[in-house]
Design an enzyme around this catalytic site. Structure first.
Site, PDB file in Angstrom:
ATOM      1  N   SER A 145       0.847  -1.196   0.000  1.00 32.50           N
ATOM      2  CA  SER A 145       0.000   0.000   0.000  1.00 32.50           C
ATOM      3  C   SER A 145       0.880   1.242   0.000  1.00 32.50           C
ATOM      4  CB  SER A 145      -0.886   0.015   1.248  1.00 32.50           C
ATOM      5  OG  SER A 145      -1.611   1.226   1.362  1.00 32.50           O
ATOM      6  N   TYR A 158      -2.073  -0.048  10.542  1.00 36.23           N
ATOM      7  CA  TYR A 158      -2.183  -0.561   9.176  1.00 36.23           C
ATOM      8  C   TYR A 158      -0.943  -0.180   8.365  1.00 36.23           C
ATOM      9  CZ  TYR A 158      -3.857  -1.146   4.392  1.00 36.23           C
ATOM     10  OH  TYR A 158      -3.984  -1.499   3.068  1.00 36.23           O
TER      11      TYR A 158
END
Length: 265
Positions: A145, A158
């Site tokens: 990501s 995250y």
């Protein structure tokens, strides 16, 4: 004429029941690959299997698996290798996030994110890589990501998990570069999928970044196009990729200028 460049390729995709995982499975099948679909929801996997059979006359293989269950990973990959003999491509796509301030995050949620996003990804890779090395052929593609490069408030944990994925991917790439195995990291920004049903149940972040969201079909097309190439990274969209690069060079300046944007969650 249709593109059949992946004919007879065995492509394993985790997190394949929806979103970019499902899109990658469809696109791989359209290019002649045999997709092996892994996710928790067997019903959704079977529906994807049905669509692939109907559209591309390919019998996809499906396996229900919780990526946080290391023993189950070993069982499933052992079964795949026994049935198909080898794996040409492993796309580690399974993952999830919960957006919360670190002080509000539960240790259970923190552990769950790392169990799936990092440890589970490594475990799947560990099952596939030795066979790829033996054949001197294969491709590992890890869906990380942009958050792994540019952490923001409420994505602290995250982002840390995806940063770990990037570190693992970069190290693995160098370990395998002389073994005939390619390793690629994919760093998308926000994608229009069900990911945010868990990450952002109230919808505030989704609404604020809606104009920046990318479609799962676009991400899937970039990933499938990279199979068999020496592509090191795929960063999407270019605007967020540019922002992450600037942040690495000028972190204090970027935080001062764009701090408000970072706090949109």
């Amino acid at each position: 004429m249709s593109n059949r460049r992946l004919t007879n390729h065995i492509v394993v995709i985790t997190g394949a029941s929806g979103g970019i995982g499902r899109e990658m499975a469809m696109l791989a099948a359209s290019q002649g690959a045999l997709p092996i679909l892994i996710a928790r929801s067997l019903d959704k996997l079977k529906e994807a299997q049905r669509v692939i059979k109907e559209h591309y006359q390919i019998e996809a293989d499906v396996h229900s698996l919780d990526i946080s269950d290391l023993d189950a990973i070993q069982d499933v990959f052992t079964a795949i290798l026994k049935k198909h003999g080898h794996i040409d491509v492993l796309i580690n796509n399974a993952g999830f996030g919960i957006f919360d301030y670190f002080t509000d995050a539960t240790l259970k949620d923190i552990k769950s994110m790392f169990d799936v996003n990092v440890v589970g990804l490594m475990a799947c890779t560990r099952m596939a890589v030795p066979h790829m090395i033996e054949r001197r052929s294969g491709h590992i593609i890890n869906i990380a990501s942009i958050a792994g490069k540019l952490a923001t408030p409420k994505s602290t944990v995250y982002s840390a998990s995806k940063h770990a994925v990037l570190g693992f991917t970069n190290g693995l790439r160098m370990e395998l570069e002389d073994q005939g195995v390619q390793v690629t990291a994919v760093n998308p920004g926000p994608i229009r999928t069900n990911f945010f049903h868990i990450a952002d149940p109230e919808g505030g972040y989704t609404a604020s970044v809606n104009r920046f969201m990318i479609e799962p079909e676009h991400v899937a097309s970039k990933v499938i196009a990279a199979i068999g190439t020496k592509k090191r990274e795929i960063n999407l969209p270019w605007t967020m990729s540019t922002g992450s690069r600037l942040y690495q060079l000028f972190p204090r300046l970027v935080e001062a200028i764009a701090g408000g944007l970072f706090k949109m969650k």
